[in-house]
Design an enzyme around this catalytic site. Structure first.
Site, PDB file in Angstrom:
ATOM      1  N   ASP A 127      24.337 -27.752  30.912  1.00 46.63           N
ATOM      2  CA  ASP A 127      23.815 -29.123  30.412  1.00 46.63           C
ATOM      3  C   ASP A 127      23.629 -29.858  31.844  1.00 46.63           C
ATOM      4  O   ASP A 127      24.118 -29.588  32.754  1.00 46.63           O
ATOM      5  CB  ASP A 127      24.629 -29.773  29.422  1.00 46.63           C
TER       6      ASP A 127
HETATM    7  C1  BGC Z   1      21.468 -33.450  27.259  1.00 46.73           C
HETATM    8  C2  BGC Z   1      20.857 -32.219  26.855  1.00 46.73           C
HETATM    9  C3  BGC Z   1      19.536 -32.557  27.677  1.00 46.73           C
HETATM   10  C4  BGC Z   1      19.599 -32.728  29.193  1.00 46.73           C
HETATM   11  C5  BGC Z   1      18.302 -32.725  29.903  1.00 46.73           C
HETATM   12  C6  BGC Z   1      21.452 -33.923  28.770  1.00 46.73           C
HETATM   13  O1  BGC Z   1      22.090 -35.252  29.043  1.00 46.73           O
HETATM   14  O2  BGC Z   1      22.782 -33.574  26.903  1.00 46.73           O
HETATM   15  O3  BGC Z   1      20.837 -32.126  25.805  1.00 46.73           O
HETATM   16  O4  BGC Z   1      18.737 -31.468  27.461  1.00 46.73           O
HETATM   17  O5  BGC Z   1      20.452 -33.598  29.321  1.00 46.73           O
HETATM   18  O6  BGC Z   1      17.577 -34.066  29.516  1.00 46.73           O
END
Ligand code: BGC
Length: 747
Positions: free
Chosen positions: A229
């Site tokens: 993530d």
């Molecule tokens: C989120 C993810 C997301 C990623 C990119 C993170 O903060 O938890 O679900 O895909 O950011 O935006």
């Protein structure tokens, strides 16, 4: 292809290899012209494409794309084909935008209705979450666009999500928090899996060897690559060892340097790096094999967004058949949300729509002068309330648009309570005091309390219904479409009733999932607690009758599949769709089990008077529980009820099947196993009895009286750990003898 990848890796320098361990900017991976390796681009998210500029994470700055209903909404459709259409459509938009991996679906379980990001997840139940995820992934990847199942694992709160240590027992992980991921991987092979921010039982998910190596790779045979993530990695070298291939976003080269140094210092085997790189390249070359489509039809996608929203709307209450409306009805629409509609969640799913149909515009289009509008309250809570409420009170038949403002729930923070804003609660009280014909339409990402439920005749849940929600709700309210959505989560009566109430966000960096497997309806049913609306619930403008449940067998072995069939009839006057649900209840078990668990469902379209036979297959997993002592799934011998219903509460048909466990679980004994552990094991019972009898006269706990030996001795000794035989025989039974005895049991 593999050889080719091996060749490429062979030709790369260490510096080049480590560069591929993280992106080149916020959304894209590295490229290497020398070896013709292109980059790939990630983009959010689960309800539409959120394509941002290279280094932009600002949520509002993404290219326009179709904003489909949020996952909480489309899951309520329970419609596998529709979810596949959604996957297809987002894939087309990704291809047109030159995006190779779309970050979703999110399959984390809704542990608490306070979860700020619940709108982005599918259910409180792992079966339905897994089923829908599979269709979405397959459809998207069939077009050549990769998915990223997220957030693996146990990311069930937003509060301090980047450091919280989530403590969950093994059985709960396998029965509740893993299965949607497991099914997605085993049945659809997502091209990537995204790790969660949080720690799981002491280790960050991104660095968790058991999670990423043993479970994901060895047990489930995941064939894609693992991506972090955004910002989830703490120890990059450990993450690489554990199985994480790509860290996003990049750290300006710092992480790459750490990997290089670890290899040079001999702390990390370069072959580990090569393995991660190979996993990444295999997927990269799948994406480059795809023919690019440059455009998609925006109007068609808008129409699909409306179709999905329509199928997802859940009719919760329809007293005196207040719905559907007639176009001749004089209707007052009250509520800022009818105009300032909340159609999407905040954060990764904040898709900038290609256009937006508000409920107010669409209702006006439909019923013209018979519609009047008053704002009633302002969603930002800033306007003069008194004046707005007075305006609202002067209307007669009322549709009240209520819901949660963005500040109440979003990615990044959790909800504080389950109430609607005060100005809305006040408005409901004042309107319902004057008017008996009130219908509430709710826009929210997750359950709210409804202390006013009995004062209104209609309640319609539209969740965050996407850019075409206006058309969808208009069609449902006026009966052009028959509602067919059902809840994939329980609406509790009040927050204090919820399973995780005592330990949700109570501690900063630590949370213990004390409720274990009893999440959602599994909890309320076990405790026999009333709820506001049960899991699987939703009304229709027609009625259905369930009949004639048949099982393909009444006796099964633990590895058999059971086919069930039943008849579903539309007994009303309108065409409609029913979501028929199959639950399984184990009558008796050695481990505590939920009252029942969802194991199958089908959405069926029926014309008025029409009947159809529904068939559902139940595989061995449907009867099993995860036995933490065996570290494996087990089906125990006994009777199981097969329950067919229209919700978790409304069961219409039931039959019983006898299941036999053919392979006895393998017990492993040690000094702390008890006498009864061995006595209960048919394979070792004789040995234990023999030993105890041989210790008569030596063991202080064995009665002198011959006659009572059997009656008294075994029960008295049953909880004694085997090592107790040494102490209570005062050393006449020795450590050596105990070791030999344990060895003979384990052989
Ligand atoms: C989120 C993810 C997301 C990623 C990119 C993170 O903060 O938890 O679900 O895909 O950011 O935006």
């Amino acid at each position: 292809m593999n050889n080719n990848i091996d060749d490429i890796i062979e030709k790369m320098t260490l510096e080049e290899k480590v560069r591929f361990c993280s992106g080149t900017n916020f959304w894209e991976t590295e490229s290497l012209e020398r070896l013709s390796i292109p980059s790939l681009r990630f983009s959010d998210g689960p309800n539409g494409l959120r394509k941002s500029g290279e280094d932009i994470i600002a949520m509002s700055e993404s290219e326009a794309a179709t904003c489909f209903p949020a996952p909480a909404a489309y899951a309520s459709s329970w419609d596998r084909e529709l979810v596949a259409k959604l996957g297809n459509a987002i894939a087309d938009e990704a291809l047109a935008a030159d995006v190779q991996i779309v970050l979703g679906p999110g399959v984390n379980i809704k542990r608490s209705p306070l979860g700020g990001r619940n709108f982005e997840y599918l259910s409180e139940d792992p079966y339905v979450a897994g089923e829908l995820a599979v269709d979405y992934i397959k459809a998207m990847q069939a077009k050549g666009v990769g998915t990223s199942v997220k957030h693996f694992a146990a990311n069930n709160r937003e509060y301090r999500r980047m450091e919280v240590d989530t403590i969950v027992d093994e059985r709960t992980l396998h029965e509740i928090y893993y299965p949607a991921f497991e099914k997605a991987i085993k049945k659809a092979q997502p091209w990537t899996v995204m790790t969660a921010y949080n720690k799981l039982n002491g280790y960050y998910a991104s660095e968790h060897e058991e999670l990423l190596r043993q479970i994901l790779h060895d047990d489930w045979k995941f064939e894609g690559f693992v991506v972090s993530d955004w910002g989830a990695v703490d120890d990059r070298v450990q993450a690489l060892k554990a199985g994480l291939a790509v860290e996003m976003p990049p750290t300006g080269g710092l992480s790459d340097e750490k990997i290089k140094l670890a290899i040079e210092a001999g702390e990390l085997d370069e072959r580990v790096l090569d393995e991660r790189l190979a996993a990444y390249l295999r997927i990269l070359f799948k994406t480059t094999a795809v023919k690019q489509v440059k455009t998609y039809n925006q109007d068609e996608h808008h129409a699909l967004a409306e179709e999905i929203a329509t199928e997802s709307i859940v009719l919760l209450r329809n007293e005196k058949n207040i719905l559907p409306l007639n176009t001749t009805d004089k209707v007052a629409i009250i509520g800022d949300l009818a105009d300032n509609v909340r159609y999407r969640g905040g954060g990764s799913s904040q898709v900038n729509p290609t256009k937006l149909d508000t409920p107010l515009d669409k209702l006006r289009e439909k019923a013209g002068e018979n519609i009047q509008f008053a704002r009633g309250y302002s969603i930002d809570g800033k306007d003069e309330q008194e004046q707005l409420i007075k305006e609202a009170e002067s209307m007669d038949k009322v549709i009240l648009f209520l819901g949660l403002p963005e500040e109440f729930e979003s990615e990044g923070f959790d909800k504080l309570h389950l109430r609607l804003p005060e100005n809305q609660e006040l408005l409901v009280k004042r309107i319902t005091a004057k008017n008996q014909n009130v219908i509430v339409v709710l826009s929210n990402g997750s359950p709210v309390e409804m202390p006013w439920r009995d004062q209104v005749n209609g309640i319609v849940e539209i969740y965050l219904g996407g850019q075409a929600v206006g058309g969808a709700i208009t069609k449902i309210l006026y009966g052009e479409e028959n509602p067919s959505g059902k809840l994939t989560e329980t609406f509790p009566l009040k927050l204090e009733d919820t399973p995780s109430y005592l330990n949700f966000n109570q501690e900063k960096n630590h949370v213990v999932y004390q409720e274990g497997i009893f999440v959602g309806y599994r909890y309320y049913e076990k405790k026999n607690m009333p709820v506001l609306y049960p899991f699987g619930y939703g009304l229709s403008y027609t009625e259905f009758q369930y009949d004639n449940l048949k099982l393909s067998a009444n006796k099964l072995q633990d590895s058999d599949t059971l086919n069930i069939s039943f008849t579903l009839k539309n007994t009303g006057k309108r065409a409609g769709k029913e979501v028929a649900q199959v639950y399984i209840s184990d009558r008796e078990s050695s481990n505590v089990r939920p009252v029942k668990e969802l194991k199958g469902f089908e959405k069926v379209l029926l014309a008025p008077g029409e009947s159809k036979t529904v068939t559902i297959e139940l595989d061995p997993r449907a009867f099993s529980f995860y036995d933490p002592e065996q570290h494996a799934w087990r089906v125990e011998t006994g009777s199981f009820d097969i329950l067919v219903g229209s919700s978790s509460e409304a069961i219409h048909l039931s039959e019983t099947v006898e299941v036999t466990e053919t392979v006895a679980p393998k017990m492993v004994y040690d000094r702390n196993s008890t006498v009864s552990d061995v006595l209960d094991d048919p394979q070792n019972q004789d040995k234990m009895e023999e030993l105890l009898l041989s210790l008569r006269g030596k063991l202080v706990l064995i009665p002198e009286d011959e006659e009572n030996v059997d009656k008294m001795m075994f029960p008295m000794l049953s909880d004694l750990p085997l090592r107790g035989l040494i102490i209570f025989s005062q050393g006449q039974f020795t450590d050596k003898e105990l070791d030999e005895f344990i060895q003979s049991l384990n052989n």
